[in-house]
Enzyme design. Structure first.
Site, PDB file in Angstrom:
ATOM      1  N   TYR A  64      90.805  79.343 150.759  1.00  8.28           N
ATOM      2  CA  TYR A  64      92.003  79.800 150.074  1.00  8.28           C
ATOM      3  C   TYR A  64      91.795  81.217 149.560  1.00  8.28           C
ATOM      4  O   TYR A  64      91.143  81.423 148.536  1.00  8.28           O
ATOM      5  CB  TYR A  64      92.345  78.862 148.917  1.00  8.28           C
ATOM      6  N   PHE A 221     106.057  69.037 151.457  1.00  6.22           N
ATOM      7  CA  PHE A 221     106.580  68.193 150.397  1.00  6.22           C
ATOM      8  C   PHE A 221     107.899  67.549 150.820  1.00  6.22           C
ATOM      9  O   PHE A 221     108.811  68.219 151.273  1.00  6.22           O
ATOM     10  CB  PHE A 221     106.758  68.991 149.106  1.00  6.22           C
ATOM     11  N   PRO A 222     108.037  66.231 150.671  1.00  7.05           N
ATOM     12  CA  PRO A 222     109.159  65.523 151.298  1.00  7.05           C
ATOM     13  C   PRO A 222     110.547  65.915 150.824  1.00  7.05           C
ATOM     14  O   PRO A 222     111.496  65.772 151.569  1.00  7.05           O
ATOM     15  CB  PRO A 222     108.871  64.045 150.975  1.00  7.05           C
ATOM     16  N   GLY A 224     111.878  68.730 150.567  1.00  7.29           N
ATOM     17  CA  GLY A 224     112.396  69.754 151.451  1.00  7.29           C
ATOM     18  C   GLY A 224     112.454  69.336 152.896  1.00  7.29           C
ATOM     19  O   GLY A 224     113.121  69.968 153.702  1.00  7.29           O
ATOM     20  N   PRO A 228     119.140  63.661 155.335  1.00  6.29           N
ATOM     21  CA  PRO A 228     120.137  63.409 154.283  1.00  6.29           C
ATOM     22  C   PRO A 228     120.054  62.012 153.675  1.00  6.29           C
ATOM     23  O   PRO A 228     120.152  61.858 152.451  1.00  6.29           O
ATOM     24  CB  PRO A 228     121.472  63.637 155.000  1.00  6.29           C
TER      25      PRO A 228
END
Length: 311
Positions: A64, A221-222, A224, A228
């Protein structure tokens, strides 16, 4: 399955036990996990606040930045609290263009461990995870040679405990035949449930499972990535329990199995406190049943994992 996510729950992680909600340092860099953060002071404050709030395991990697997050952790937290477990990840290297190439030879793994020790200011890494290659999803290949090399570093005392990251269930089984594992780290969340059986197997054997991309870790991340119908189901539960959808997503992971660790990342103190507050979200059986069904409500919109493949 429990029905309330509580900070008091602890999970063995190597030779320690830790709270189930930790902190992932990946976002404390510049764009595409490269270079310094936009505001170094804020990044340092986030790390210090995380420990103040009871976080006792921090996930990081020399990848990182490279080395940016490790340097921030050392500046913010060294000398480290006795209770703090720093978990790092080796097995790749950054290219000048910001890519992620595998680095799995014995010499490369030794250099990665030694660099992590230097930048973190440690004599021994509490937990080192072997990151296996693959873009998006893991590549099915043997973990034998690199894990054996990393285990030799453990025997030398440069590493205390081993884990494995970005792997398939078959690779985890192979790894467990080579060396004791402190943890497995994989992509797992409300809509990515490939490891359901593996989570339960590891729970039976007392091995921690860290849900990478469980919440706001990279772009997976779910909230995003949901379709629908999936987003509507999550929103409905969130309204009913009086919490934000992201907090409910964390709470679901905490109820999923008692060995699951979650390592949300944050770039501000407000965001950090919001995410850690998920431990106070209580989900009753109706809530968890509805959230368990989210994965069946249709896939995410077109797209896929980021081209840089970082985890």
């Amino acid at each position: 399955m429990t029905t309330t996510a509580t900070r008091s729950g602890r999970v063995p992680l190597g030779d320690r036990t830790v709270h189930r909600l930790g902190f992932g340092g990946m976002k404390l860099t510049g764009p595409r996990v490269t270079g310094p953060p936009a505001d170094r002071g804020t990044a340092l404050a986030v790390l210090r606040r995380a420990v103040e709030l009871g976080v006792d395991h921090v996930d990081t990697s020399g990848l990182y930045g490279p080395h940016v997050v490790n340097d921030l952790i050392r500046e913010a937290l060294h000398p480290y609290p006795e209770s703090l477990v720093i978990v790092t990840r080796v097995g790749a290297r950054r290219t000048p263009e910001g890519g992620w190439d595998e680095a799995l030879t014995p010499g490369e793994l030794r250099r990665s461990v030694e660099e992590d020790l230097e930048h973190l200011g440690l004599d021994s890494l509490p937990v080192a995870n072997l990151r296996m290659p693959g873009l998006g999803e893991p590549a099915e290949r043997s973990v034998g040679e690199p894990l054996e090399a990393l285990d030799r570093l453990r025997q030398e005392g440069l590493v205390r405990q081993l884990g494995i990251s970005h792997t398939t269930a078959r690779q985890v089984a192979e790894a467990r035949g080579i060396a004791p594992l402190a943890c497995v780290q994989n992509h797992y969340n409300l809509i990515h449930r490939t490891d359901d059986a593996l989570v339960e197997e590891l729970a039976r054997d007392g091995i921690a499972y860290t849900a990478l991309e469980g919440v706001s870790y990279t772009s997976f991340f779910p909230v995003g990535e949901m379709g629908p119908a999936q987003a509507a189901a999550l929103d409905a539960v969130a309204r009913r329990v009086g919490a934000a959808p992201v907090q409910v997503a964390v709470a679901w992971l905490m109820t999923r199995s008692p060995n699951v660790l979650v390592i949300p990342s944050a770039t501000s103190i407000a965001q950090l406190e919001h995410l850690l507050a998920a431990v106070e979200v209580a989900l009753d059986p109706r809530d968890t049943e509805e959230l368990d069904r989210v994965v069946t409500l249709g896939g995410p919109p077109p797209g896929g994992p980021p081209a840089w493949g970082g985890r």
